[in-house]
Design an enzyme around this catalytic site. Structure first.
Site, PDB file in Angstrom:
ATOM      1  N   ARG A  27      20.385  29.502 -44.814  1.00  0.00           N
ATOM      2  CA  ARG A  27      19.610  29.510 -43.571  1.00  0.00           C
ATOM      3  C   ARG A  27      19.540  30.897 -42.927  1.00  0.00           C
ATOM      4  O   ARG A  27      18.863  31.082 -41.911  1.00  0.00           O
ATOM      5  CB  ARG A  27      20.223  28.526 -42.573  1.00  0.00           C
ATOM      6  CG  ARG A  27      20.256  27.106 -43.060  1.00  0.00           C
ATOM      7  CD  ARG A  27      20.940  26.217 -42.071  1.00  0.00           C
ATOM      8  NE  ARG A  27      20.145  26.057 -40.883  1.00  0.00           N
ATOM      9  CZ  ARG A  27      19.260  25.092 -40.690  1.00  0.00           C
ATOM     10  NH1 ARG A  27      19.081  24.181 -41.622  1.00  0.00           N
ATOM     11  NH2 ARG A  27      18.573  25.016 -39.579  1.00  0.00           N
ATOM     12  N   TRP A  73      20.203  34.634 -39.122  1.00  0.00           N
ATOM     13  CA  TRP A  73      18.924  35.224 -39.498  1.00  0.00           C
ATOM     14  C   TRP A  73      18.419  35.898 -38.228  1.00  0.00           C
ATOM     15  O   TRP A  73      18.109  35.236 -37.248  1.00  0.00           O
ATOM     16  CB  TRP A  73      17.948  34.145 -39.975  1.00  0.00           C
ATOM     17  CG  TRP A  73      16.676  34.718 -40.533  1.00  0.00           C
ATOM     18  CD1 TRP A  73      16.465  35.160 -41.810  1.00  0.00           C
ATOM     19  CD2 TRP A  73      15.444  34.894 -39.834  1.00  0.00           C
ATOM     20  NE1 TRP A  73      15.174  35.614 -41.941  1.00  0.00           N
ATOM     21  CE2 TRP A  73      14.525  35.469 -40.748  1.00  0.00           C
ATOM     22  CE3 TRP A  73      15.021  34.648 -38.533  1.00  0.00           C
ATOM     23  CZ2 TRP A  73      13.219  35.782 -40.400  1.00  0.00           C
ATOM     24  CZ3 TRP A  73      13.707  34.969 -38.184  1.00  0.00           C
ATOM     25  CH2 TRP A  73      12.820  35.524 -39.115  1.00  0.00           C
ATOM     26  N   ASN A  99      21.461  28.878 -32.611  1.00  0.00           N
ATOM     27  CA  ASN A  99      20.354  28.926 -33.563  1.00  0.00           C
ATOM     28  C   ASN A  99      19.084  28.647 -32.767  1.00  0.00           C
ATOM     29  O   ASN A  99      18.957  27.572 -32.187  1.00  0.00           O
ATOM     30  CB  ASN A  99      20.564  27.860 -34.649  1.00  0.00           C
ATOM     31  CG  ASN A  99      19.323  27.660 -35.517  1.00  0.00           C
ATOM     32  OD1 ASN A  99      18.479  28.550 -35.614  1.00  0.00           O
ATOM     33  ND2 ASN A  99      19.224  26.500 -36.141  1.00  0.00           N
ATOM     34  N   GLY A 100      18.179  29.608 -32.735  1.00  0.00           N
ATOM     35  CA  GLY A 100      16.937  29.398 -31.988  1.00  0.00           C
ATOM     36  C   GLY A 100      16.546  30.665 -31.254  1.00  0.00           C
ATOM     37  O   GLY A 100      17.055  31.753 -31.542  1.00  0.00           O
ATOM     38  N   GLU A 484       0.621  29.690 -54.933  1.00  0.00           N
ATOM     39  CA  GLU A 484       2.056  29.388 -54.937  1.00  0.00           C
ATOM     40  C   GLU A 484       2.795  30.297 -55.932  1.00  0.00           C
ATOM     41  O   GLU A 484       3.886  30.788 -55.648  1.00  0.00           O
ATOM     42  CB  GLU A 484       2.258  27.900 -55.265  1.00  0.00           C
ATOM     43  CG  GLU A 484       3.690  27.430 -55.468  1.00  0.00           C
ATOM     44  CD  GLU A 484       4.600  27.627 -54.260  1.00  0.00           C
ATOM     45  OE1 GLU A 484       4.139  27.986 -53.170  1.00  0.00           O
ATOM     46  OE2 GLU A 484       5.815  27.450 -54.439  1.00  0.00           O
ATOM     47  N   LYS A 488       5.806  32.784 -54.902  1.00  0.00           N
ATOM     48  CA  LYS A 488       7.126  32.741 -55.540  1.00  0.00           C
ATOM     49  C   LYS A 488       7.502  34.127 -56.042  1.00  0.00           C
ATOM     50  O   LYS A 488       8.617  34.588 -55.841  1.00  0.00           O
ATOM     51  CB  LYS A 488       7.134  31.805 -56.736  1.00  0.00           C
ATOM     52  CG  LYS A 488       7.383  30.343 -56.649  1.00  0.00           C
ATOM     53  CD  LYS A 488       8.482  29.767 -55.861  1.00  0.00           C
ATOM     54  CE  LYS A 488       8.316  29.881 -54.381  1.00  0.00           C
ATOM     55  NZ  LYS A 488       8.077  28.653 -53.659  1.00  0.00           N
ATOM     56  N   GLU A 491       8.329  36.645 -53.139  1.00  0.00           N
ATOM     57  CA  GLU A 491       9.554  36.424 -52.361  1.00  0.00           C
ATOM     58  C   GLU A 491      10.821  36.635 -53.186  1.00  0.00           C
ATOM     59  O   GLU A 491      11.858  36.996 -52.640  1.00  0.00           O
ATOM     60  CB  GLU A 491       9.555  35.063 -51.656  1.00  0.00           C
ATOM     61  CG  GLU A 491       9.590  33.855 -52.529  1.00  0.00           C
ATOM     62  CD  GLU A 491       9.498  32.549 -51.741  1.00  0.00           C
ATOM     63  OE1 GLU A 491       9.957  32.493 -50.603  1.00  0.00           O
ATOM     64  OE2 GLU A 491       8.962  31.573 -52.293  1.00  0.00           O
ATOM     65  N   LYS A 606      15.869  29.835 -45.228  1.00  0.00           N
ATOM     66  CA  LYS A 606      15.275  28.506 -45.379  1.00  0.00           C
ATOM     67  C   LYS A 606      15.256  27.850 -44.009  1.00  0.00           C
ATOM     68  O   LYS A 606      16.063  28.177 -43.152  1.00  0.00           O
ATOM     69  CB  LYS A 606      16.139  27.692 -46.330  1.00  0.00           C
ATOM     70  CG  LYS A 606      15.327  26.722 -47.122  1.00  0.00           C
ATOM     71  CD  LYS A 606      16.038  26.279 -48.349  1.00  0.00           C
ATOM     72  CE  LYS A 606      15.180  25.309 -49.106  1.00  0.00           C
ATOM     73  NZ  LYS A 606      14.103  25.960 -49.844  1.00  0.00           N
TER      74      LYS A 606
HETATM   75  C1  F6R Z   1       8.590  29.490 -49.937  1.00  0.00           C
HETATM   76  C2  F6R Z   1       9.121  28.601 -48.924  1.00  0.00           C
HETATM   77  C3  F6R Z   1       8.495  28.624 -47.576  1.00  0.00           C
HETATM   78  C4  F6R Z   1       8.481  27.217 -46.982  1.00  0.00           C
HETATM   79  C5  F6R Z   1       7.982  27.270 -45.532  1.00  0.00           C
HETATM   80  C6  F6R Z   1       7.863  25.884 -44.931  1.00  0.00           C
HETATM   81  O1  F6R Z   1       9.266  29.355 -51.143  1.00  0.00           O
HETATM   82  O2  F6R Z   1      10.065  27.900 -49.144  1.00  0.00           O
HETATM   83  O3  F6R Z   1       7.214  29.161 -47.609  1.00  0.00           O
HETATM   84  O4  F6R Z   1       7.660  26.404 -47.756  1.00  0.00           O
HETATM   85  O5  F6R Z   1       8.878  28.029 -44.762  1.00  0.00           O
HETATM   86  O6  F6R Z   1       9.088  25.232 -44.930  1.00  0.00           O
HETATM   87  P1  F6R Z   1       9.203  23.674 -44.815  1.00  0.00           P
HETATM   88  O7  F6R Z   1       8.572  23.087 -46.020  1.00  0.00           O
HETATM   89  O8  F6R Z   1      10.672  23.407 -44.731  1.00  0.00           O
HETATM   90  O9  F6R Z   1       8.476  23.270 -43.571  1.00  0.00           O
END
Ligand code: F6R
Length: 611
Positions: A27, A73, A99-100, A484, A488, A491, A606
């Site tokens: 995260r 983050w 967090n926020g 996509e 990938k 990133e 994430k």
């Molecule tokens: C790329 C990736 C991000 C997420 C995006 C949305 O590999 O993982 O682009 O897809 O941050 O995240 P979610 O799906 O959790 O809303």
């Protein structure tokens, strides 16, 4: 974004908090830190990954039965020791993690500065913490009461955990917009941003709601709203195994998650798709099927990879169901005053179920009377709970920051949704419906076959790893897969990559093509195949290096391409579930060949819980 952990109970807190931080490191990994209570508050924090903080505390007395920890983050203030959490209040009485984002922190900071407060960090968190401490002192109230008063003035998103130097048992926690799960043990409680630090100890959890404050002691959990009314904690049983969040012999979570896809897609289809009987059972969708059909259009809202799944769904739903679909970036949708009417149908797609932009976008739409269907991976997450109905993707915990198995789970769910709606609306023939159901059921085995190409793709990665740019091209259902594939690659390997509709390339990106530019064509056999082959010719004529993802039996593309990746045949509607797999492997192997940490790519995190 940012992981938070807390523990109060009979165990030593530090090992529990440390392990939790390692589980939540996906995260954010700009810095990490812990606060313990051992003859006063002790805060240890360090820039960088959790392992660096762990090294820094070797030899320290870490004894404590209460602790909070944070993996960051960065939002306000650069990644540094100084800006790392936990923060200590100026009085030294309270330690807090957050967090926020506190949006009105600047105004509150000015007020505090005028009262003589000074700040050691650049963070909004330290401002909120001193604000709480100031309220506590002025009102001579409990920490819980001070938090309640402070939060009524706060604009923004938060999950906060606080401990006070004079209370060796109690963690005060609160959330709005950022997730918080509390695990209930015997004489102990665990707090975390998601369930992964908790499942090792207990499967009984409470998902704290927005605007709730939790007063957590070893033997007691009290939930209250901001009006000080007690709330009944709703205890849920976790349906998750510890093995699901460990690497299980793989070098990286990303590789494990890529290789899990035959199983995760199977799990997603299981109990829903019965290809022999030709039935699809999705109670959440069925309940709203008539309304979806009547609604006149579907709006899909998502971010990043999930947005790409939405684009595939647009093509499929429009083709099979003849219902207009709009796919929106959540961050744009929430701010651009979109037209949403009562009864409109919105599909929100999110792996984490916590993405701030998606969450707020659907909150706004729900207020206007829209029906919200959530396609979500994390059970019990905010988006799942906010949706009227929906379907889980059942991909299991996705720890690698780059989304892989969650994406194919989203595609599988969306394909079933499209087939179900087409059947109800009678826009699909019985033969086509049956054939697509059969093809969908075959996907897990086909994905397993594609994964056998791993070594071949690793060699391609070695060959192309030094490229500075890369184009990904596809048409129709494979266009979003090109997007996509590019996402990938950029990133994970930090190679600049662009995805484009293959024909659109002529309107600009073709200027980039020379003998150094790899161009990945997603060129499986479909209605557009001949046109894509013409686009391949155009790239070859300009000496670009072509890597073509093609279907078995294609004899033309191999004569044009420098390298080929050959996939089993599939209906064009099903193809995106297959064509994305080699692109995930390519990104993974290029990232590894360049020596990068593919599970924790730089600057990313994430679960993007800030806007
Ligand atoms: C790329 C990736 C991000 C997420 C995006 C949305 O590999 O993982 O682009 O897809 O941050 O995240 P979610 O799906 O959790 O809303």
């Amino acid at each position: 974004m940012c992981g938070i952990v807390g523990y109060t109970g009979h165990r030593e807190a530090y090992p529990v908090v440390l392990k939790g931080l390692k589980r939540l490191e996906y995260r954010g990994y700009d810095s990490s830190g812990v606060a313990l209570l051992n003859g006063g508050l002790k805060v240890y924090k360090k820039k960088g990954k959790v392992a660096e903080m762990e090294d820094a505390v070797v030899g320290k007395d870490l004894h404590s039965h209460i602790g909070i920890g944070h993996t960051r983050w960065a939002t306000h203030g650069e990644p540094s020791d100084r800006n790392a959490h936990p923060h200590l209040s100026q009085s030294g009485d309270i330690a807090m993690i957050h967090n926020g984002i506190i949006e009105n922190y600047a105004k509150i900071k000015t007020e505090l500065v005028s009262k003589g407060y000074t700040f050691k960090s650049d963070t909004d968190t330290e401002v909120l913490l001193n604000f709480i401490d100031d309220i506590k002192k002025n009102n001579e109230c409990s920490l819980e009461e001070a938090v309640r008063i402070a939060l009524r003035r706060i604009v923004g998103a938060y999950c906060i955990l606080l401990i006070h130097k004079d209370d060796p048992e109690t963690i005060i926690a609160a959330r709005k917009g950022s997730p918080l799960v509390i695990g209930i043990g015997k004489g102990e409680h665990f707090l975390a941003s998601d369930a992964s630090p908790i499942i090792e100890y207990t499967k009984e959890v409470v998902y704290v709601n927005d605007y709730e404050i939790a007063i957590v002691k070893p033997d007691e959990l009290i939930l209250k709203n901001l009006g000080n009314d007690k709330q009944t904690p709703f205890i849920t049983k976790l349906d998750m195994e510890l093995a699901a969040i460990e690497k299980g012999g793989y070098d990286h979570f990303m590789l494990k998650e890529i290789f899990e896809q035959p199983q995760t897609i199977f799990d997603c289809l299981r109990g829903r798709l019965d290809a022999d009987k030709g039935t699809i059972t999705m109670s959440g969708i069925e309940k709203y099927a008539e309304q979806i059909i009547q609604a006149g259009r579907i709006i899909i809202i998502a971010c990043g990879t999930s947005w790409h799944a939405g684009l595939v769904a647009e093509y499929i739903i429009e083709e099979l169901c003849r219902i207009p679909v709009e796919v929106e970036y959540a961050s744009e949708f929430r701010y651009r005053n979109p037209i949403v009417n009562k009864g409109d149908v919105i599909i929100a797609i999110s792996q984490s179920g916590e993405t701030a932009d998606t969450l707020v976008a659907i909150e706004n739409a729900k207020e206007k009377g829209a029906i919200i269907l959530g396609i979500v991976n994390v059970v019990g997450s905010s988006i799942a709970r906010l949706s009227h109905a929906g379907a889980y993707t059942h991909a299991g915990p996705e720890i690698g920051v780059a989304s892989t198995k969650a994406f194919t789970g989203q595609l599988a769910v969306l394909m079933m949704v499209a087939l179900k709606l087409a059947q109800v609306k009678q826009t699909i023939t019985a033969e086509r419906y049956t054939s697509l159901c059969k093809e969908l059921a075959e996907v897990p085995d086909k994905v397993a076959d594609i994964l056998k190409l791993d070594e071949h793709i690793q060699k391609l990665a070695e060959k192309y790893k030094d490229a500075t740019d890369c184009l990904f091209l596809g048409r129709g259902y494979n266009f979003p897969i090109a997007l996509e594939g590019a996402l990938k690659l950029k990133e994970i390997s930090y190679i600049h990559a662009e995805g484009y509709p293959a024909a659109e390339m002529k309107h600009g990106p073709i200027a980039l093509v020379d003998e150094h530019l790899p161009v990945v064509f997603v060129a499986t056999k479909d209605s557009y195949h001949e046109k894509v082959v013409s686009n391949m010719q155009e790239i070859k004529a300009r000496k670009g290096k072509v890597i073509a993802v093609i279907t078995e039996g294609d004899t033309v593309s191999p004569t044009l391409a420098d390298d080929i990746i050959v996939l089993p045949p599939a209906d064009e509607i099903i193809a995106p579930l297959l064509t994305t797999i080699p692109l995930q492997l390519l990104a993974y192997h290029i990232g590894i060949a360049k020596g990068y940490d593919v599970d924790k790519p730089r600057n990313l995190a994430k679960s993007v819980t800030v806007e």
